[in-house]
Design a protein around this motif. Structure first.
Motif, short mmCIF file in Angstrom:
data_model
loop_
_atom_site.label_atom_id
_atom_site.label_comp_id
_atom_site.label_asym_id
_atom_site.label_seq_id
_atom_site.Cartn_x
_atom_site.Cartn_y
_atom_site.Cartn_z
N GLU A 38 31.47 41.55 48.30
CA GLU A 38 31.33 43.00 48.20
C GLU A 38 32.13 43.45 46.99
OE1 GLU A 38 31.03 44.38 52.89
OE2 GLU A 38 32.93 44.61 51.82
N PHE A 69 24.78 48.33 36.13
CA PHE A 69 25.40 47.01 36.21
C PHE A 69 24.82 46.11 35.14
CE2 PHE A 69 25.40 48.20 40.92
CZ PHE A 69 26.66 48.77 40.84
N LEU A 77 21.99 41.07 42.88
CA LEU A 77 22.37 42.19 43.73
C LEU A 77 21.67 42.04 45.07
CD1 LEU A 77 22.06 45.15 41.19
CD2 LEU A 77 24.08 43.79 41.73
N LYS A 80 21.10 47.96 48.14
CA LYS A 80 21.53 49.13 47.36
C LYS A 80 23.01 49.38 47.57
CE LYS A 80 17.04 51.38 47.55
NZ LYS A 80 16.29 52.59 47.89
N ILE A 81 23.56 50.24 46.74
CA ILE A 81 24.97 50.62 46.85
C ILE A 81 25.14 51.50 48.09
CG2 ILE A 81 26.87 51.84 45.74
CD1 ILE A 81 25.40 51.34 43.08
N ARG A 82 26.11 51.12 48.94
CA ARG A 82 26.46 51.94 50.11
C ARG A 82 27.59 52.88 49.73
NH1 ARG A 82 27.77 47.00 52.65
NH2 ARG A 82 29.73 47.99 53.17
N GLN A 110 28.73 47.52 46.56
CA GLN A 110 27.54 46.76 46.19
C GLN A 110 27.75 45.31 46.61
OE1 GLN A 110 24.35 47.50 44.50
NE2 GLN A 110 24.15 45.52 45.50
N ILE A 112 26.82 41.39 46.37
CA ILE A 112 26.19 40.45 45.44
C ILE A 112 26.24 39.05 46.03
CG2 ILE A 112 26.76 41.82 43.40
CD1 ILE A 112 28.95 39.75 42.78
#
Length: 149
Positions: A38, A69, A77, A80-82, A110, A112
């Motif tokens: 994370e 990014f 990735l 999505k970004i939380r 995010q 990965i």
């Protein structure tokens, strides 16, 4: 005296600019499994200031927080970004606008996944806008780089 005045103006300008930086960003990683991490992009706001969510209502005029990014062949990735924080739904009926915003602190996360066993960096930038009850500052971009070990 002529040499001191420009230096004084420069110092006052730097102090004023620092006073108008209501957001402190920190960037870190947390290993959650063998090759999964994370990436935490955390904004801490000064009292009275707001930072805007990535998702805004149709009638919003605030600039949403956005991330870019850098492509890296060593990871992908995952989702999505939380946004982790207390989302405030602001509405001004008099002006007919609304906004999704955060106060105090918000953590953008995010996930990965590494493609192999390698050390690398996660780099990019965040563009954001902050406002208080009287004014909004122009959008600002902050670059970041965090180690993935």
């Amino acid at each position: 005296m002529k040499k001191i005045l420009p230096l004084f103006v420069l110092i006052i300008g730097a102090v004023a600019a620092k006073a108008q930086t209501p957001v402190n960003w920190t960037f870190s990683t947390k290993k959650v499994s063998d090759k999964t991490y994370e990436v935490h992009l955390t904004a801490t706001l000064k009292s009275g200031w707001h930072l805007y969510s990535q998702i805004q209502p149709d009638d919003a005029i605030a600039i949403p927080t956005g991330f870019k990014f850098t492509t890296n062949p060593l990871f992908k990735l995952d989702g999505k970004i939380r946004e982790i924080g207390k989302l405030e739904k602001f509405k001004d009926d008099r002006l007919g606008i609304s906004a999704n915003q955060y106060s105090k602190k918000v953590d953008f996360v995010q996930v990965i996944k590494l493609k192999g066993n390698a050390k690398t960096n996660f780099t990019g930038s965040v563009e954001y806008q902050t406002c208080d009850d009287k004014k909004c500052l122009p959008p600002k971009t902050v670059n970041f780089s965090v180690d993935i070990k």
